[in-house]
Design a protein around this motif. Structure first.
Motif, PDB file in Angstrom:
ATOM      1  N   MET A   1       0.822  -1.187   0.000  1.00 53.44           N
ATOM      2  CA  MET A   1       0.000   0.000   0.000  1.00 53.44           C
ATOM      3  C   MET A   1       0.871   1.258   0.000  1.00 53.44           C
ATOM      4  SD  MET A   1      -3.069   0.803  -0.063  1.00 53.44           S
ATOM      5  CE  MET A   1      -4.486   1.548   0.580  1.00 53.44           C
ATOM      6  N   LYS A   2       1.955   1.197   0.770  1.00 56.92           N
ATOM      7  CA  LYS A   2       2.863   2.335   0.853  1.00 56.92           C
ATOM      8  C   LYS A   2       3.472   2.634  -0.516  1.00 56.92           C
ATOM      9  CE  LYS A   2       7.326   3.355   2.908  1.00 56.92           C
ATOM     10  NZ  LYS A   2       8.359   2.847   3.815  1.00 56.92           N
ATOM     11  N   ILE A   3       3.811   1.593  -1.259  1.00 59.57           N
ATOM     12  CA  ILE A   3       4.422   1.773  -2.571  1.00 59.57           C
ATOM     13  C   ILE A   3       3.440   2.445  -3.522  1.00 59.57           C
ATOM     14  CG2 ILE A   3       5.392   0.552  -4.555  1.00 59.57           C
ATOM     15  CD1 ILE A   3       6.337  -1.596  -2.532  1.00 59.57           C
ATOM     16  N   ALA A   4       2.186   1.998  -3.499  1.00 60.11           N
ATOM     17  CA  ALA A   4       1.174   2.573  -4.392  1.00 60.11           C
ATOM     18  C   ALA A   4       0.905   4.038  -4.052  1.00 60.11           C
ATOM     19  CB  ALA A   4      -0.107   1.767  -4.304  1.00 60.11           C
ATOM     20  N   LEU A   5       0.822   4.359  -2.769  1.00 57.46           N
ATOM     21  CA  LEU A   5       0.562   5.745  -2.370  1.00 57.46           C
ATOM     22  C   LEU A   5       1.735   6.657  -2.734  1.00 57.46           C
ATOM     23  CD1 LEU A   5      -1.208   5.265   1.069  1.00 57.46           C
ATOM     24  CD2 LEU A   5      -2.219   5.983  -1.098  1.00 57.46           C
ATOM     25  N   LEU A   6       2.940   6.181  -2.530  1.00 59.37           N
ATOM     26  CA  LEU A   6       4.089   6.995  -2.913  1.00 59.37           C
ATOM     27  C   LEU A   6       4.181   7.148  -4.430  1.00 59.37           C
ATOM     28  CD1 LEU A   6       6.846   5.951  -0.377  1.00 59.37           C
ATOM     29  CD2 LEU A   6       5.796   8.183  -0.648  1.00 59.37           C
ATOM     30  N   ALA A   7       3.810   6.122  -5.169  1.00 56.68           N
ATOM     31  CA  ALA A   7       3.812   6.226  -6.630  1.00 56.68           C
ATOM     32  C   ALA A   7       2.773   7.249  -7.094  1.00 56.68           C
ATOM     33  CB  ALA A   7       3.544   4.870  -7.256  1.00 56.68           C
ATOM     34  N   LEU A   8       1.598   7.268  -6.462  1.00 58.49           N
ATOM     35  CA  LEU A   8       0.582   8.262  -6.811  1.00 58.49           C
ATOM     36  C   LEU A   8       1.027   9.671  -6.442  1.00 58.49           C
ATOM     37  CD1 LEU A   8      -2.741   6.466  -5.866  1.00 58.49           C
ATOM     38  CD2 LEU A   8      -1.935   7.093  -8.140  1.00 58.49           C
ATOM     39  N   LEU A   9       1.685   9.816  -5.307  1.00 62.97           N
ATOM     40  CA  LEU A   9       2.233  11.117  -4.920  1.00 62.97           C
ATOM     41  C   LEU A   9       3.285  11.567  -5.927  1.00 62.97           C
ATOM     42  CD1 LEU A   9       2.486  13.406  -2.803  1.00 62.97           C
ATOM     43  CD2 LEU A   9       4.273  12.033  -1.739  1.00 62.97           C
ATOM     44  N   GLY A  10       4.141  10.638  -6.331  1.00 64.27           N
ATOM     45  CA  GLY A  10       5.150  10.960  -7.334  1.00 64.27           C
ATOM     46  C   GLY A  10       4.531  11.331  -8.662  1.00 64.27           C
ATOM     47  N   LEU A  11       3.447  10.654  -9.030  1.00 65.15           N
ATOM     48  CA  LEU A  11       2.750  10.977 -10.271  1.00 65.15           C
ATOM     49  C   LEU A  11       2.210  12.399 -10.243  1.00 65.15           C
ATOM     50  CD1 LEU A  11       1.638   9.852 -12.989  1.00 65.15           C
ATOM     51  CD2 LEU A  11      -0.429   9.297 -11.733  1.00 65.15           C
ATOM     52  N   ALA A  12       1.585  12.775  -9.140  1.00 70.95           N
ATOM     53  CA  ALA A  12       1.017  14.123  -9.026  1.00 70.95           C
ATOM     54  C   ALA A  12       2.106  15.190  -9.014  1.00 70.95           C
ATOM     55  CB  ALA A  12       0.164  14.218  -7.760  1.00 70.95           C
ATOM     56  N   LEU A  13       3.128  14.987  -8.196  1.00 68.11           N
ATOM     57  CA  LEU A  13       4.200  15.982  -8.110  1.00 68.11           C
ATOM     58  C   LEU A  13       4.994  16.062  -9.413  1.00 68.11           C
ATOM     59  CD1 LEU A  13       5.561  15.380  -4.502  1.00 68.11           C
ATOM     60  CD2 LEU A  13       4.100  17.224  -5.316  1.00 68.11           C
ATOM     61  N   GLY A  14       5.237  14.911 -10.012  1.00 69.84           N
ATOM     62  CA  GLY A  14       5.976  14.897 -11.265  1.00 69.84           C
ATOM     63  C   GLY A  14       5.206  15.543 -12.399  1.00 69.84           C
ATOM     64  N   ALA A  15       3.891  15.355 -12.417  1.00 68.15           N
ATOM     65  CA  ALA A  15       3.077  15.977 -13.460  1.00 68.15           C
ATOM     66  C   ALA A  15       3.088  17.502 -13.323  1.00 68.15           C
ATOM     67  CB  ALA A  15       1.657  15.448 -13.408  1.00 68.15           C
ATOM     68  N   LEU A  16       2.989  17.989 -12.101  1.00 63.36           N
ATOM     69  CA  LEU A  16       3.036  19.450 -11.894  1.00 63.36           C
ATOM     70  C   LEU A  16       4.399  20.027 -12.265  1.00 63.36           C
ATOM     71  CD1 LEU A  16       1.124  19.790  -8.518  1.00 63.36           C
ATOM     72  CD2 LEU A  16       0.378  20.555 -10.768  1.00 63.36           C
ATOM     73  N   GLY A  17       5.444  19.386 -11.788  1.00 60.67           N
ATOM     74  CA  GLY A  17       6.788  19.861 -12.107  1.00 60.67           C
ATOM     75  C   GLY A  17       7.114  19.729 -13.585  1.00 60.67           C
ATOM     76  N   GLY A  18       6.704  18.619 -14.180  1.00 57.44           N
ATOM     77  CA  GLY A  18       6.962  18.409 -15.599  1.00 57.44           C
ATOM     78  C   GLY A  18       6.207  19.394 -16.470  1.00 57.44           C
ATOM     79  N   ALA A  19       4.977  19.718 -16.075  1.00 60.68           N
ATOM     80  CA  ALA A  19       4.203  20.705 -16.832  1.00 60.68           C
ATOM     81  C   ALA A  19       4.874  22.073 -16.766  1.00 60.68           C
ATOM     82  CB  ALA A  19       2.781  20.785 -16.296  1.00 60.68           C
ATOM     83  N   ALA A  20       5.364  22.439 -15.595  1.00 60.85           N
ATOM     84  CA  ALA A  20       6.061  23.726 -15.466  1.00 60.85           C
ATOM     85  C   ALA A  20       7.337  23.746 -16.306  1.00 60.85           C
ATOM     86  CB  ALA A  20       6.387  23.989 -14.001  1.00 60.85           C
ATOM     87  N   LEU A  21       8.090  22.658 -16.267  1.00 63.07           N
ATOM     88  CA  LEU A  21       9.301  22.593 -17.096  1.00 63.07           C
ATOM     89  C   LEU A  21       8.958  22.552 -18.578  1.00 63.07           C
ATOM     90  CD1 LEU A  21      11.525  20.131 -15.043  1.00 63.07           C
ATOM     91  CD2 LEU A  21      11.787  22.602 -15.296  1.00 63.07           C
ATOM     92  N   GLY A  22       7.844  21.913 -18.926  1.00 57.78           N
ATOM     93  CA  GLY A  22       7.401  21.880 -20.316  1.00 57.78           C
ATOM     94  C   GLY A  22       7.050  23.266 -20.829  1.00 57.78           C
ATOM     95  N   ILE A  23       6.388  24.056 -19.992  1.00 57.84           N
ATOM     96  CA  ILE A  23       6.065  25.427 -20.385  1.00 57.84           C
ATOM     97  C   ILE A  23       7.346  26.226 -20.586  1.00 57.84           C
ATOM     98  CG2 ILE A  23       5.051  27.599 -19.579  1.00 57.84           C
ATOM     99  CD1 ILE A  23       2.857  25.910 -18.251  1.00 57.84           C
ATOM    100  N   GLY A  24       8.296  26.056 -19.669  1.00 58.45           N
ATOM    101  CA  GLY A  24       9.582  26.756 -19.818  1.00 58.45           C
ATOM    102  C   GLY A  24      10.311  26.348 -21.077  1.00 58.45           C
ATOM    103  N   ALA A  25      10.328  25.041 -21.369  1.00 60.62           N
ATOM    104  CA  ALA A  25      10.986  24.559 -22.590  1.00 60.62           C
ATOM    105  C   ALA A  25      10.265  25.058 -23.831  1.00 60.62           C
ATOM    106  CB  ALA A  25      11.038  23.031 -22.579  1.00 60.62           C
TER     107      ALA A  25
END
Length: 88
Positions: A1-25
């Motif tokens: 369960m811990k692995i799945a929750l951390l993966a979902l947290l990583g998905l959310a944080l990575g999507a936000l950060g990646g979108a910001a970097l995508g806009i910059g690029a």
């Protein structure tokens, strides 16, 4: 369960950060290659191409990273067992 929750947290944080970097690029791409702004073409290029690509790449990458860290956490010994040897 811990692995799945951390993966979902990583998905959310990575999507936000990646979108910001995508806009910059995307903005850098528009400036470097002098993309035309006729009828908002450069804005559509940034927000419909670079931002979703950055969000997808960042979300998947960060989710994998968080999942790997969660899996490895189970392998790391938190408490050290005492070494049975000579007492001084």
């Amino acid at each position: 369960m811990k692995i799945a929750l951390l993966a979902l947290l990583g998905l959310a944080l990575g999507a936000l950060g990646g979108a910001a970097l995508g806009i910059g690029a995307g903005l850098a791409w528009v400036e470097i290659f002098k993309t035309t702004s006729f009828e908002g073409y450069s804005g559509m290029l940034v927000f419909f191409t670079f931002m979703p690509l950055g969000a997808a790449i960042g979300g998947i990458g960060c989710a994998l990273l968080f999942a790997i860290l969660a899996i490895r956490d189970a392998e790391i010994a938190i408490e050290r067992k005492p070494v049975h040897g000579r007492d001084r």
